[in-house]
Design an enzyme around this catalytic site. Structure first.
Site, PDB file in Angstrom:
ATOM      1  N   TYR A 199      -1.811  -0.769  10.996  1.00  0.00           N
ATOM      2  CA  TYR A 199      -1.290  -0.843  10.031  1.00  0.00           C
ATOM      3  C   TYR A 199      -0.693  -0.650   9.145  1.00  0.00           C
ATOM      4  CZ  TYR A 199      -3.537  -1.523   4.947  1.00  0.00           C
ATOM      5  OH  TYR A 199      -3.419  -1.886   3.663  1.00  0.00           O
ATOM      6  N   THR A 247       1.013  -1.094  -0.299  1.00  0.00           N
ATOM      7  CA  THR A 247      -0.124  -0.129   0.083  1.00  0.00           C
ATOM      8  C   THR A 247       0.826   1.049   0.031  1.00  0.00           C
ATOM      9  OG1 THR A 247      -1.523   1.393   1.091  1.00  0.00           O
ATOM     10  CG2 THR A 247      -0.114  -0.196   2.206  1.00  0.00           C
ATOM     11  N   ASP A 248       0.017   2.138  -1.367  1.00  0.00           N
ATOM     12  CA  ASP A 248       0.241   3.675  -0.194  1.00  0.00           C
ATOM     13  C   ASP A 248       1.482   4.077   1.402  1.00  0.00           C
ATOM     14  OD1 ASP A 248      -2.309   4.596   0.263  1.00  0.00           O
ATOM     15  OD2 ASP A 248      -1.999   5.713  -1.180  1.00  0.00           O
ATOM     16  N   GLU A 249       0.576   3.678   2.178  1.00  0.00           N
ATOM     17  CA  GLU A 249       0.203   4.050   3.101  1.00  0.00           C
ATOM     18  C   GLU A 249       1.267   3.523   3.618  1.00  0.00           C
ATOM     19  OE1 GLU A 249      -2.986   4.126   5.725  1.00  0.00           O
ATOM     20  OE2 GLU A 249      -4.351   4.386   4.228  1.00  0.00           O
ATOM     21  N   LYS A 309       2.254  -3.596   7.585  1.00  0.00           N
ATOM     22  CA  LYS A 309       2.277  -3.838   5.821  1.00  0.00           C
ATOM     23  C   LYS A 309       3.664  -3.437   5.432  1.00  0.00           C
ATOM     24  CE  LYS A 309      -0.458  -4.527   2.945  1.00  0.00           C
ATOM     25  NZ  LYS A 309      -0.699  -5.847   2.578  1.00  0.00           N
TER      26      LYS A 309
HETATM   27  P1  NAD Z   1     -10.177  -6.737   2.998  1.00  0.00           P
HETATM   28  O1  NAD Z   1      -9.969  -6.514   3.650  1.00  0.00           O
HETATM   29  O2  NAD Z   1     -11.813  -6.365   2.273  1.00  0.00           O
HETATM   30  O3  NAD Z   1      -9.893  -8.160   2.273  1.00  0.00           O
HETATM   31  C1  NAD Z   1      -8.759  -9.137   3.119  1.00  0.00           C
HETATM   32  C2  NAD Z   1      -8.858 -10.365   2.573  1.00  0.00           C
HETATM   33  O4  NAD Z   1      -8.237 -10.726   4.132  1.00  0.00           O
HETATM   34  C3  NAD Z   1     -10.395 -11.085   3.169  1.00  0.00           C
HETATM   35  O5  NAD Z   1     -11.040 -11.865   2.920  1.00  0.00           O
HETATM   36  C4  NAD Z   1      -9.743 -11.401   5.013  1.00  0.00           C
HETATM   37  O6  NAD Z   1     -10.727 -12.725   4.604  1.00  0.00           O
HETATM   38  C5  NAD Z   1      -8.432 -12.343   4.215  1.00  0.00           C
HETATM   39  N1  NAD Z   1      -8.280 -12.561   5.316  1.00  0.00           N
HETATM   40  C6  NAD Z   1      -7.611 -12.179   6.597  1.00  0.00           C
HETATM   41  N2  NAD Z   1      -6.383 -12.874   7.045  1.00  0.00           N
HETATM   42  C7  NAD Z   1      -6.432 -13.854   6.629  1.00  0.00           C
HETATM   43  C8  NAD Z   1      -5.209 -14.819   7.443  1.00  0.00           C
HETATM   44  N3  NAD Z   1      -4.917 -14.569   8.527  1.00  0.00           N
HETATM   45  N4  NAD Z   1      -5.257 -15.932   6.017  1.00  0.00           N
HETATM   46  C9  NAD Z   1      -6.208 -15.200   5.068  1.00  0.00           C
HETATM   47  N5  NAD Z   1      -7.223 -14.641   4.698  1.00  0.00           N
HETATM   48  C10 NAD Z   1      -7.084 -13.701   5.501  1.00  0.00           C
HETATM   49  O7  NAD Z   1      -8.967  -5.941   2.015  1.00  0.00           O
HETATM   50  P2  NAD Z   1      -8.774  -5.401   0.443  1.00  0.00           P
HETATM   51  O8  NAD Z   1      -9.214  -3.918   1.059  1.00  0.00           O
HETATM   52  O9  NAD Z   1      -9.293  -6.499  -0.423  1.00  0.00           O
HETATM   53  O10 NAD Z   1      -6.832  -5.226   0.114  1.00  0.00           O
HETATM   54  C11 NAD Z   1      -6.854  -6.403   0.118  1.00  0.00           C
HETATM   55  C12 NAD Z   1      -4.880  -6.061  -0.519  1.00  0.00           C
HETATM   56  O11 NAD Z   1      -4.593  -4.712  -0.442  1.00  0.00           O
HETATM   57  C13 NAD Z   1      -4.552  -5.824   1.024  1.00  0.00           C
HETATM   58  O12 NAD Z   1      -3.465  -6.741   1.503  1.00  0.00           O
HETATM   59  C14 NAD Z   1      -4.134  -4.383   1.723  1.00  0.00           C
HETATM   60  O13 NAD Z   1      -3.375  -3.953   2.568  1.00  0.00           O
HETATM   61  C15 NAD Z   1      -3.981  -3.950   0.070  1.00  0.00           C
HETATM   62  N6  NAD Z   1      -4.234  -2.463  -0.501  1.00  0.00           N
HETATM   63  C16 NAD Z   1      -5.400  -2.010  -0.540  1.00  0.00           C
HETATM   64  C17 NAD Z   1      -5.945  -0.782  -1.112  1.00  0.00           C
HETATM   65  C18 NAD Z   1      -7.342  -0.113  -0.668  1.00  0.00           C
HETATM   66  O14 NAD Z   1      -7.733   0.745  -0.561  1.00  0.00           O
HETATM   67  N7  NAD Z   1      -8.610  -1.538  -0.054  1.00  0.00           N
HETATM   68  C19 NAD Z   1      -5.248   0.115  -1.742  1.00  0.00           C
HETATM   69  C20 NAD Z   1      -3.946  -0.771  -1.229  1.00  0.00           C
HETATM   70  C21 NAD Z   1      -3.157  -1.634  -1.274  1.00  0.00           C
HETATM   71  O1  DAU Z   2      -3.789   4.386   0.600  1.00  0.00           O
HETATM   72  C1  DAU Z   2      -4.297   2.620   0.589  1.00  0.00           C
HETATM   73  C2  DAU Z   2      -5.143   2.270   1.655  1.00  0.00           C
HETATM   74  O2  DAU Z   2      -6.670   3.067   1.932  1.00  0.00           O
HETATM   75  C3  DAU Z   2      -4.888   0.833   1.942  1.00  0.00           C
HETATM   76  O3  DAU Z   2      -4.157   0.482   2.151  1.00  0.00           O
HETATM   77  C4  DAU Z   2      -6.090   0.511   3.781  1.00  0.00           C
HETATM   78  O4  DAU Z   2      -6.354  -0.700   2.814  1.00  0.00           O
HETATM   79  C5  DAU Z   2      -7.316   0.975   3.456  1.00  0.00           C
HETATM   80  O5  DAU Z   2      -8.088   0.711   3.673  1.00  0.00           O
HETATM   81  C6  DAU Z   2      -7.585   2.450   2.637  1.00  0.00           C
HETATM   82  O6  DAU Z   2      -6.862   3.027   3.592  1.00  0.00           O
HETATM   83  P1  DAU Z   2      -8.193   4.682   4.302  1.00  0.00           P
HETATM   84  O7  DAU Z   2      -7.601   4.695   5.860  1.00  0.00           O
HETATM   85  O8  DAU Z   2      -7.380   5.808   3.839  1.00  0.00           O
HETATM   86  O9  DAU Z   2      -9.631   4.142   3.809  1.00  0.00           O
HETATM   87  P2  DAU Z   2     -10.433   4.857   4.560  1.00  0.00           P
HETATM   88  O10 DAU Z   2     -11.649   4.065   3.390  1.00  0.00           O
HETATM   89  O11 DAU Z   2     -10.702   4.146   6.075  1.00  0.00           O
HETATM   90  O12 DAU Z   2     -10.761   6.539   4.972  1.00  0.00           O
HETATM   91  C7  DAU Z   2     -10.672   7.218   3.654  1.00  0.00           C
HETATM   92  C8  DAU Z   2     -10.276   8.572   3.816  1.00  0.00           C
HETATM   93  O13 DAU Z   2     -11.662   8.795   4.431  1.00  0.00           O
HETATM   94  C9  DAU Z   2      -9.509   8.547   5.040  1.00  0.00           C
HETATM   95  O14 DAU Z   2      -9.452   9.872   5.262  1.00  0.00           O
HETATM   96  C10 DAU Z   2     -10.386   8.246   6.509  1.00  0.00           C
HETATM   97  C11 DAU Z   2     -11.904   9.172   6.200  1.00  0.00           C
HETATM   98  N1  DAU Z   2     -13.326   8.751   6.710  1.00  0.00           N
HETATM   99  C12 DAU Z   2     -13.236   6.900   7.043  1.00  0.00           C
HETATM  100  C13 DAU Z   2     -14.232   6.632   6.878  1.00  0.00           C
HETATM  101  C14 DAU Z   2     -14.147   4.906   7.230  1.00  0.00           C
HETATM  102  C15 DAU Z   2     -13.723   9.401   7.643  1.00  0.00           C
HETATM  103  O15 DAU Z   2     -13.604  10.525   7.099  1.00  0.00           O
HETATM  104  N2  DAU Z   2     -14.727   8.327   8.391  1.00  0.00           N
HETATM  105  C16 DAU Z   2     -15.285   6.974   8.118  1.00  0.00           C
HETATM  106  O16 DAU Z   2     -16.293   6.838   8.574  1.00  0.00           O
END
Ligand code: NAD
Ligand code: DAU
Length: 338
Positions: free
Chosen positions: A152, A126-128, A156
């Site tokens: 988190y 992730t970019d985080e 990562k």
């Molecule tokens: P998500 O939380 O929707 O899904 C995570 C999945 O992993 C779930 O299906 C869960 O059951 C499974 N899981 C959790 N713990 C596990 C374990 N111990 N063993 C096997 N499976 C397990 O997450 P997402 O948003 O789909 O993100 C997927 C990946 O992409 C993550 O690694 C996250 O860090 C990365 N990522 C997410 C975003 C975003 O915006 N959502 C952006 C950049 C990177």
């Molecule tokens: O940048 C990549 C990341 O993006 C991934 O690595 C993470 O897995 C993914 O969850 C996401 O992280 P964020 O913290 O940026 O996403 P989230 O959707 O939780 O929040 C987006 C923005 O909105 C953040 O600045 C927090 C804000 N927010 C979020 C929630 C849930 C609110 O203001 N209110 C809310 O209720």
């Protein structure tokens, strides 16, 4: 490579990726390994029930013997690791779970893949991990120093270091992708966009953290999937690839856009106490993947958000299922103090 292990394929990006891959590649076997935590949902894969090129295995990435058995029995050649605890707010409440899955789990996958001579290992990061930017600073490149700010992102970043170490020390063929915020179908409604859409449908308040001026760079999930597959097929061993949407937006502008798309007005906006340690701005420079692998996003935000709202409106049962039970009580507890 024909036989691929996808971990976390019942989650948001993983499930979208599995479907993308099955559409894209005829000659492939996708073994989908997922622990089905609160974020994993088999309903997201219900359209794959008859698909012979997809095998679902319920398992934890920390379970060494099950991972080994899965890799051997399915003659797996490549691993793509999506499995993670992914929600920043939960990592603030309970950091330990994030270390367990994101660090210990990734180490277990790496060690088992190495033992069995798996050809390629792609870590979805992730970019985080790069931390937070001010409004003047340039976007993150692959050379930006890692400065994770939340439990988190720290977990990562630790996993990324292990992936790098397995390449450097053991010569394993590894890759890392670091993507910005994704949106689209099948996202668990604790994340900002599906939460906002769901609340707008129900006429419920939308909690905006702090002043709402934090900036995220939103990318449509299918574009992320395409980038991941390009990196897996053509990326240079040992390298990191940034993936972004070229679409920076403040949270408050995002919420207003979604409310308008859902036919609601701004009266649903509720400013609440900020997330502790909240990163102010993310921005991704993805010129490396653009130049080396000829990838750029295909979906613009204006059309992507309209089709996303449409998907959630047509899949209310999927949303209702997730917003009942354990998640509902977590959500209510979390917002009761805000
Ligand atoms: P998500 O939380 O929707 O899904 C995570 C999945 O992993 C779930 O299906 C869960 O059951 C499974 N899981 C959790 N713990 C596990 C374990 N111990 N063993 C096997 N499976 C397990 O997450 P997402 O948003 O789909 O993100 C997927 C990946 O992409 C993550 O690694 C996250 O860090 C990365 N990522 C997410 C975003 C975003 O915006 N959502 C952006 C950049 C990177
Ligand atoms: O940048 C990549 C990341 O993006 C991934 O690595 C993470 O897995 C993914 O969850 C996401 O992280 P964020 O913290 O940026 O996403 P989230 O959707 O939780 O929040 C987006 C923005 O909105 C953040 O600045 C927090 C804000 N927010 C979020 C929630 C849930 C609110 O203001 N209110 C809310 O209720």
């Amino acid at each position: 490579m024909k036989n691929i292990l996808v971990t976390g394929g019942a989650g948001f990006i993983g499930a979208n990726f599995v479907k993308y891959l099955l559409r894209k590649q005829r000659d492939i076997l996708v073994v989908n390994y997922d622990a089905l935590t609160y974020a994993g949902n088999l309903e997201s894969l219900s359209d794959l029930l008859e698909e012979k090129r997809h095998i679902f295995i319920h398992g934890d990435i920390r379970d060494q013997s099950k991972i080994e058995k899965t890799l051997v029995e399915n003659q797996i050649e490549g691993v793509i690791n999506f499995a993670a605890e992914s929600h920043v707010d939960r990592s603030i409440d309970n950091p330990g779970e994030f270390i367990q899955t994101n660090v210990v789990g990734t180490l277990n996958l790496l060690a088992t893949a190495r033992k069995l001579g798996i050809k390629r290992f792609l870590q979805i990061s992730t970019d985080e991990v790069y931390g937070s930017l001010s409004s003047e600073e340039a976007a993150f490149t692959e050379d930006t120093q890692i400065r994770p700010n939340s439990p988190y992102s720290a977990s990562k970043a630790s996993a990324d270091h292990l992936v790098r170490a397995y390449h450097h020390t053991f010569g394993m063929d590894t890759l890392i992708t670091r993507c910005s915020n994704n949106y689209g179908p099948l996202q668990f409604p604790e994340k900002m966009i599906p939460l906002c859409i769901n609340n707008a449908f129900c006429g419920k308040k939308i909690p905006v953290y702090g002043d709402g001026m934090q900036i995220r760079d939103w990318l449509y999930v299918e574009d992320h999937c395409e980038a991941i597959w390009k990196v897996f097929l053509k990326g240079k061993s040992g390298e990191v690839y940034n993936i972004g949407g070229d679409n920076q937006m403040t949270n408050i502008d995002l919420v207003r856009t979604i409310l308008k798309t859902c036919g609601r007005d701004d009266s649903l906006i509720s400013f609440v106490k900020d997330r502790p340690g909240h990163d102010r701005r993310y921005a991704i420079n993805f010129s490396k993947i653009k130049k080396e692998l000829d990838w750029k996003p295909k979906h613009d935000f204006a059309s992507g958000i309209v089709s996303t709202v449409k998907w959630y409106s047509e899949n209310r049962e999927w949303l209702d299922h997730l917003t009942s039970g354990e998640y509902k009580s977590y959500y209510e507890k979390m917002y009761s103090g805000r």
